[in-house]
Design an enzyme around this catalytic site. Structure first.
Site, mmCIF file in Angstrom:
data_model
loop_
_atom_site.group_PDB
_atom_site.id
_atom_site.type_symbol
_atom_site.label_atom_id
_atom_site.label_comp_id
_atom_site.label_asym_id
_atom_site.label_seq_id
_atom_site.Cartn_x
_atom_site.Cartn_y
_atom_site.Cartn_z
ATOM 1 N N ARG A 101 -22.022 1.767 -16.926
ATOM 2 C CA ARG A 101 -21.436 2.595 -15.854
ATOM 3 C C ARG A 101 -21.235 1.850 -14.548
ATOM 4 O O ARG A 101 -21.165 2.443 -13.481
ATOM 5 C CB ARG A 101 -22.282 3.841 -15.586
ATOM 6 C CG ARG A 101 -22.323 4.792 -16.764
ATOM 7 C CD ARG A 101 -22.650 6.197 -16.299
ATOM 8 N NE ARG A 101 -22.722 7.088 -17.436
ATOM 9 C CZ ARG A 101 -23.819 7.340 -18.110
ATOM 10 N NH1 ARG A 101 -24.959 6.773 -17.750
ATOM 11 N NH2 ARG A 101 -23.793 8.159 -19.127
ATOM 12 N N LYS A 123 -8.191 -3.810 -7.576
ATOM 13 C CA LYS A 123 -7.565 -3.323 -8.814
ATOM 14 C C LYS A 123 -8.073 -4.134 -10.003
ATOM 15 O O LYS A 123 -8.106 -5.359 -9.960
ATOM 16 C CB LYS A 123 -6.046 -3.466 -8.737
ATOM 17 C CG LYS A 123 -5.383 -2.387 -7.916
ATOM 18 C CD LYS A 123 -3.877 -2.450 -8.104
ATOM 19 C CE LYS A 123 -3.184 -1.374 -7.275
ATOM 20 N NZ LYS A 123 -1.733 -1.464 -7.352
ATOM 21 N N GLU A 165 3.626 -15.202 -3.184
ATOM 22 C CA GLU A 165 2.987 -13.998 -2.618
ATOM 23 C C GLU A 165 2.587 -14.250 -1.161
ATOM 24 O O GLU A 165 2.538 -13.323 -0.347
ATOM 25 C CB GLU A 165 1.779 -13.552 -3.449
ATOM 26 C CG GLU A 165 2.087 -13.200 -4.920
ATOM 27 C CD GLU A 165 2.712 -11.810 -5.164
ATOM 28 O OE1 GLU A 165 2.852 -11.013 -4.212
ATOM 29 O OE2 GLU A 165 3.079 -11.540 -6.335
ATOM 30 N N LYS A 207 -3.403 -9.158 3.485
ATOM 31 C CA LYS A 207 -3.482 -8.197 2.380
ATOM 32 C C LYS A 207 -4.646 -7.225 2.584
ATOM 33 O O LYS A 207 -4.510 -6.023 2.367
ATOM 34 C CB LYS A 207 -3.578 -8.886 1.017
ATOM 35 C CG LYS A 207 -3.557 -7.841 -0.105
ATOM 36 C CD LYS A 207 -3.293 -8.343 -1.499
ATOM 37 C CE LYS A 207 -3.301 -7.145 -2.453
ATOM 38 N NZ LYS A 207 -3.296 -7.515 -3.864
ATOM 39 N N GLU A 217 -1.448 9.579 3.521
ATOM 40 C CA GLU A 217 -0.342 9.999 4.381
ATOM 41 C C GLU A 217 0.644 8.868 4.693
ATOM 42 O O GLU A 217 1.834 9.072 4.706
ATOM 43 C CB GLU A 217 -0.837 10.588 5.716
ATOM 44 C CG GLU A 217 -1.770 11.768 5.597
ATOM 45 C CD GLU A 217 -3.221 11.335 5.428
ATOM 46 O OE1 GLU A 217 -3.786 10.812 6.394
ATOM 47 O OE2 GLU A 217 -3.770 11.517 4.328
ATOM 48 N N ARG A 221 0.338 0.751 1.794
ATOM 49 C CA ARG A 221 0.085 -0.190 0.704
ATOM 50 C C ARG A 221 1.363 -0.535 -0.071
ATOM 51 O O ARG A 221 1.481 -1.597 -0.656
ATOM 52 C CB ARG A 221 -0.978 0.412 -0.230
ATOM 53 C CG ARG A 221 -1.517 -0.591 -1.236
ATOM 54 C CD ARG A 221 -2.684 -0.034 -2.044
ATOM 55 N NE ARG A 221 -3.155 -1.079 -2.936
ATOM 56 C CZ ARG A 221 -4.417 -1.341 -3.194
ATOM 57 N NH1 ARG A 221 -5.368 -0.637 -2.646
ATOM 58 N NH2 ARG A 221 -4.745 -2.310 -4.024
ATOM 59 N N ASN A 225 4.569 -4.177 -2.305
ATOM 60 C CA ASN A 225 5.532 -4.240 -3.404
ATOM 61 C C ASN A 225 6.882 -4.813 -3.012
ATOM 62 O O ASN A 225 7.814 -4.785 -3.815
ATOM 63 C CB ASN A 225 5.737 -2.849 -4.006
ATOM 64 C CG ASN A 225 4.606 -2.516 -4.940
ATOM 65 O OD1 ASN A 225 4.148 -3.369 -5.686
ATOM 66 N ND2 ASN A 225 4.124 -1.296 -4.868
ATOM 67 N N HIS A 228 9.049 -6.653 -5.496
ATOM 68 C CA HIS A 228 8.493 -6.355 -6.821
ATOM 69 C C HIS A 228 9.313 -5.366 -7.636
ATOM 70 O O HIS A 228 9.148 -5.303 -8.850
ATOM 71 C CB HIS A 228 7.051 -5.865 -6.696
ATOM 72 C CG HIS A 228 6.069 -6.984 -6.474
ATOM 73 N ND1 HIS A 228 6.121 -7.807 -5.369
ATOM 74 C CD2 HIS A 228 5.020 -7.424 -7.215
ATOM 75 C CE1 HIS A 228 5.146 -8.696 -5.444
ATOM 76 N NE2 HIS A 228 4.455 -8.490 -6.553
ATOM 77 N N HIS A 232 9.600 -7.074 -10.973
ATOM 78 C CA HIS A 232 9.071 -6.494 -12.218
ATOM 79 C C HIS A 232 10.169 -6.331 -13.265
ATOM 80 O O HIS A 232 9.946 -6.558 -14.453
ATOM 81 C CB HIS A 232 8.427 -5.130 -11.957
ATOM 82 C CG HIS A 232 7.061 -5.231 -11.363
ATOM 83 N ND1 HIS A 232 6.552 -4.277 -10.500
ATOM 84 C CD2 HIS A 232 6.090 -6.164 -11.487
ATOM 85 C CE1 HIS A 232 5.334 -4.638 -10.120
ATOM 86 N NE2 HIS A 232 5.027 -5.772 -10.699
ATOM 87 N N HIS A 244 5.246 -13.983 -13.236
ATOM 88 C CA HIS A 244 5.259 -12.998 -12.156
ATOM 89 C C HIS A 244 5.747 -13.638 -10.853
ATOM 90 O O HIS A 244 6.629 -13.100 -10.182
ATOM 91 C CB HIS A 244 3.855 -12.421 -11.985
ATOM 92 C CG HIS A 244 3.770 -11.385 -10.906
ATOM 93 N ND1 HIS A 244 4.297 -10.125 -11.045
ATOM 94 C CD2 HIS A 244 3.252 -11.443 -9.650
ATOM 95 C CE1 HIS A 244 4.093 -9.442 -9.933
ATOM 96 N NE2 HIS A 244 3.460 -10.210 -9.071
HETATM 97 ZN ZN ZN Z 1 2.847 -9.720 -7.151
#
Ligand code: ZN
Ligand code: ADP
Length: 347
Positions: A101, A123, A165, A207, A217, A221, A225, A228, A232, A244
């Site tokens: 956990r 992430k 990036e 970042k 709101e 973030r 992108n 991207h 993508h 990528h």
């Molecule tokens: Zn990226």
């Protein structure tokens, strides 16, 4: 390896058993050495690895490493040390998030891209046959250790992937940082210590600040992108043969082109953006075999598109994302995408 002393300094606040997770490439380069070093300092450390490559970032790999951990007696007092590029950080991070956990996680990125991107924002996750990164969780590391000595063995194209990036960070947030990247090409590609450490530090700050400022709101973030939506799509059409970083480089130039009409980006800023990629020898044209219709289809099916309409982050200046009706993204007319495609398609 500075990483050794940094891990040792954590020993009083973290549990007693350490599991280093890496891929087979990093295992040979740094994993075994790190394990030996830490063991010789009295830590209880075991090394676990899986084959290198995005295709192994799967639920199956996660399960087999978890099984190995249990077979080796690891339990709730485990600290996971994720040692590697983005693939390893995502995988080991996700294991840390769910093992018993959740156990503490220390991230030790070994690629430039992972230092400035994957290690920040919490992430974690794995790919599935239904799409990339579809199963995962948000899980913050206790500590992220930035050690540029790992970069010495990184191939040139991997350095360039990180630079992409970093350029993005300048474009969406900080024009001075963009200037720095523009004027330190030799130093950064040559891994000059002062320059690369400053550039990594600034990128991490940018970042981190964006991720921290994000609330439901404002959704700031989303600006991460930039480049991207098209990036993508290109990755997907190439069946992930285009990396990528390379795909996002094309995406950044393409979305900068869209920014000229939709966000009043000056033509000379657009030229600077193309030029910086040229200076780093990073191609930015849309490859010949990518058709307009494939590009449109791939964007529409992207998980971030809204009801089948692709959304774009655009910039009004170098360092400034454009705000549209309180959000940081907008849809773009199809004829503008067509015009961009014809301007940037390699023929
Ligand atoms: Zn990226
Ligand atoms: P990223 O998404 O950060 O580019 P990956 O995890 O896909 O990272 O790693 C890219 C490749 O580089 C992998 O094959 C990995 O094993 C290898 N690699 C990672 N770190 C290093 C390093 N410091 N030196 C050489 N190769 C490395």
């Amino acid at each position: 390896m500075n990483a050794v002393s940094e891990i040792l300094s954590l020993r009083d606040c973290l549990p007693s058993r350490y599991a280093i997770i890496c891929d087979t490439t990093v295992r040979g380069l740094y994993g075994q050495k790190l394990q030996q070093n830490l063991t010789s300092k009295g830590l209880d450390v075991k090394l676990f690895s899986f084959p290198s490559g995005e295709q192994y970032k799967t639920r199956q790999t996660k399960e087999s490493i978890e099984n190995e951990l249990f077979e080796n007696g690891f339990g709730r007092d485990t600290c996971i040390i994720a040692l590697g590029g983005g693939v390893v950080l995502d995988m080991a991070g996700f294991i840390a998030a769910t093992f018993c956990r959740g156990v503490p996680l220390v991230m030790v990125p070994t690629t430039l891209l992972a230092m400035v991107d994957a290690s920040i924002g919490g992430k974690t996750g794995v790919n599935t046959p239904y799409g990339k990164n579809l199963v995962g969780s948000f899980y913050e590391a206790e500590k992220i250790i930035q050690d540029t000595s790992f970069l010495q063995t990184l191939p040139k194209d991997e350095i360039q992937n990180g630079i992409v990036e970093m350029i993005k960070h300048g474009l969406i947030r900080d024009s001075e940082y963009f200037d720095f990247l523009e004027t330190h090409v030799q130093e950064l590609m040559g891994l000059d210590l002062n320059s690369i450490e400053k550039a990594i530090h600034d990128s991490v700050q940018i970042k981190t600040a964006i991720v921290k400022a994000d609330t439901k709101e404002n959704g700031i973030r989303r600006i991460i992108n930039f480049g991207h939506t098209i990036g993508h799509a290109i990755e997907k059409i190439s069946d992930y043969q285009i990396s990528h970083g390379r795909a996002v480089a094309i995406g950044i130039v393409a979305e900068s082109y869209l920014s000229i009409k939709k966000a009043h980006l000056q033509k000379n800023s657009y030229e600077r953006i193309k030029n910086i990629f040229q200076s780093y020898e990073i191609p930015f044209k849309i490859p010949v075999d990518i058709t307009l219709s494939a590009l449109k289809d791939a964007m529409v099916s992207d998980k971030k598109s809204l009801k089948g309409t692709p959304r774009f982050v655009l910039i009004s200046e170098i360092g400034k994302p454009m705000v549209f009706n309180n959000t940081y993204c907008t849809s773009v007319d199809i004829h503008e995408i067509e015009e961009m495609y014809h301007a940037l398609h390699k023929h």
